[in-house]
Write a protein that holds these residues in place. Sequence first.
Motif, PDB file in Angstrom:
ATOM      1  N   ARG A 162       0.833  -1.209   0.000  1.00  0.00           N
ATOM      2  CA  ARG A 162       0.000   0.000   0.000  1.00  0.00           C
ATOM      3  C   ARG A 162       0.870   1.264   0.000  1.00  0.00           C
ATOM      4  O   ARG A 162       0.676   2.185   0.797  1.00  0.00           O
ATOM      5  CB  ARG A 162      -0.949   0.004   1.197  1.00  0.00           C
ATOM      6  CG  ARG A 162      -1.965  -1.126   1.169  1.00  0.00           C
ATOM      7  CD  ARG A 162      -2.779  -1.206   2.443  1.00  0.00           C
ATOM      8  NE  ARG A 162      -3.856  -2.183   2.286  1.00  0.00           N
ATOM      9  CZ  ARG A 162      -5.115  -1.867   2.002  1.00  0.00           C
ATOM     10  NH1 ARG A 162      -5.464  -0.596   1.866  1.00  0.00           N
ATOM     11  NH2 ARG A 162      -6.038  -2.795   1.868  1.00  0.00           N
ATOM     12  N   ASN A 310     -13.554   0.573  -5.970  1.00  0.00           N
ATOM     13  CA  ASN A 310     -13.388   0.040  -4.615  1.00  0.00           C
ATOM     14  C   ASN A 310     -12.104  -0.761  -4.485  1.00  0.00           C
ATOM     15  O   ASN A 310     -11.373  -0.646  -3.491  1.00  0.00           O
ATOM     16  CB  ASN A 310     -14.590  -0.836  -4.241  1.00  0.00           C
ATOM     17  CG  ASN A 310     -15.824  -0.011  -3.905  1.00  0.00           C
ATOM     18  OD1 ASN A 310     -15.712   1.102  -3.417  1.00  0.00           O
ATOM     19  ND2 ASN A 310     -17.006  -0.544  -4.173  1.00  0.00           N
ATOM     20  N   ASN A 313      -9.080   1.698  -4.564  1.00  0.00           N
ATOM     21  CA  ASN A 313      -8.908   2.424  -3.303  1.00  0.00           C
ATOM     22  C   ASN A 313      -8.308   1.550  -2.207  1.00  0.00           C
ATOM     23  O   ASN A 313      -7.719   2.066  -1.250  1.00  0.00           O
ATOM     24  CB  ASN A 313     -10.247   2.995  -2.833  1.00  0.00           C
ATOM     25  CG  ASN A 313     -10.755   4.093  -3.747  1.00  0.00           C
ATOM     26  OD1 ASN A 313      -9.983   4.732  -4.457  1.00  0.00           O
ATOM     27  ND2 ASN A 313     -12.066   4.311  -3.753  1.00  0.00           N
ATOM     28  N   ASN A 314      -8.457   0.245  -2.345  1.00  0.00           N
ATOM     29  CA  ASN A 314      -7.937  -0.691  -1.339  1.00  0.00           C
ATOM     30  C   ASN A 314      -6.703  -1.444  -1.825  1.00  0.00           C
ATOM     31  O   ASN A 314      -6.349  -2.486  -1.272  1.00  0.00           O
ATOM     32  CB  ASN A 314      -9.037  -1.689  -0.943  1.00  0.00           C
ATOM     33  CG  ASN A 314     -10.115  -1.057  -0.093  1.00  0.00           C
ATOM     34  OD1 ASN A 314      -9.925  -0.851   1.105  1.00  0.00           O
ATOM     35  ND2 ASN A 314     -11.238  -0.715  -0.698  1.00  0.00           N
ATOM     36  N   GLN A 316      -6.120  -3.298  -4.428  1.00  0.00           N
ATOM     37  CA  GLN A 316      -6.435  -4.683  -4.754  1.00  0.00           C
ATOM     38  C   GLN A 316      -6.492  -4.956  -6.258  1.00  0.00           C
ATOM     39  O   GLN A 316      -6.990  -5.998  -6.679  1.00  0.00           O
ATOM     40  CB  GLN A 316      -7.770  -5.080  -4.110  1.00  0.00           C
ATOM     41  CG  GLN A 316      -7.733  -5.145  -2.597  1.00  0.00           C
ATOM     42  CD  GLN A 316      -6.825  -6.243  -2.086  1.00  0.00           C
ATOM     43  OE1 GLN A 316      -6.860  -7.376  -2.555  1.00  0.00           O
ATOM     44  NE2 GLN A 316      -5.983  -5.917  -1.124  1.00  0.00           N
TER      45      GLN A 316
END
Length: 338
Positions: A162, A310, A313-314, A316
């Motif tokens: 991240r 989504n 943002n994570n 993934q």
Amino acid sequence: MEYVFDVFFEESFLVMERSGLKSRTGRRNVIDHLNSVISGCIQGRETASVQLAVGLAVKSAIDYHRKMRSDNFKVCMMGKYHNVLYIALRVAWDWSLEDSEIIKTLLEEIYMCEQTFERIFLGALFGSNAPHFIAGWKSDFIDQDENLRALVFFLHHACQTRLNVLSYSYIYRDIRLTKFIDIPIESCGKASPLRVAVQASAPDVLMILLRHGANPDPDDGGASPIISIFDKLLDNENRVYPYQLVSSLGLLLRCTIMIDLPYKPHLFHIRKEMFETKYATLLADKIIPPDQAFGVPSLKSIARCHVRNNLRNNFQLPRGINKLLVPRKIKKYIDLLD
């Protein structure tokens, strides 16, 4: 084993001229020497020892850079003292280092001094020779294909950890955390890697960036990439549109629910009329999908964009797609492969 690598950097750099790592050949010689030391350390041992040795070699390079910076009042001395980080970068790639935290630390160390990751991105965008003309240095990777594979390698580790670094946001007009993949390229007018890929008409690179979570509408102060492509397409005579541009546009539209019409702050109906007038030929030739410009997008397109947002943002994308409990065909659709 750690002592061996510490001694390697201390002794090698002690006798090296400050410009000793300026050339690709100079860096390659040190990389080959370091790889030989790593091979000697792990000879006859298990695979786990390989990862341990490579990790220690990279950490020793980072520690050497930090020590020299600390001795210079916490200011990077550049030259060989900074390029040691690129020795570590290439060694991490050569041995497929699996420790994402070490690679994150290495990338953060590079950014601390340069405020850009252009030496990782430019070779993948333009090939190994282009960076020499753009930024005055030569890529440490053989060709564009190796540059691209190395880019995917570092994108993977940045996603695993991240990785965010501080960069200027044109939307918020302040310094904010920005993902590794969206950090502007200094020598390309501080444009994001995605924008540079669009400007270079490189749909293959654009595909890699989008799949790994690049922002399709980057916050680098430029116009919408989609609108930029529309303007480029208008420049083509006889309405013959280059495949690379059309392909790039198609990829961006897959990641976009609605095209943000220009001409703000006019009311929508005025913006729509101005848009239809300017891009009449592109609308007539079905290059611009009317439903995404001023209609109603399909439900599956809306769903794909929301799911991808989504996941992005994570951190993934793209690996998190395989964890979704949906049929394989839908996974490919979300991953821009269908």
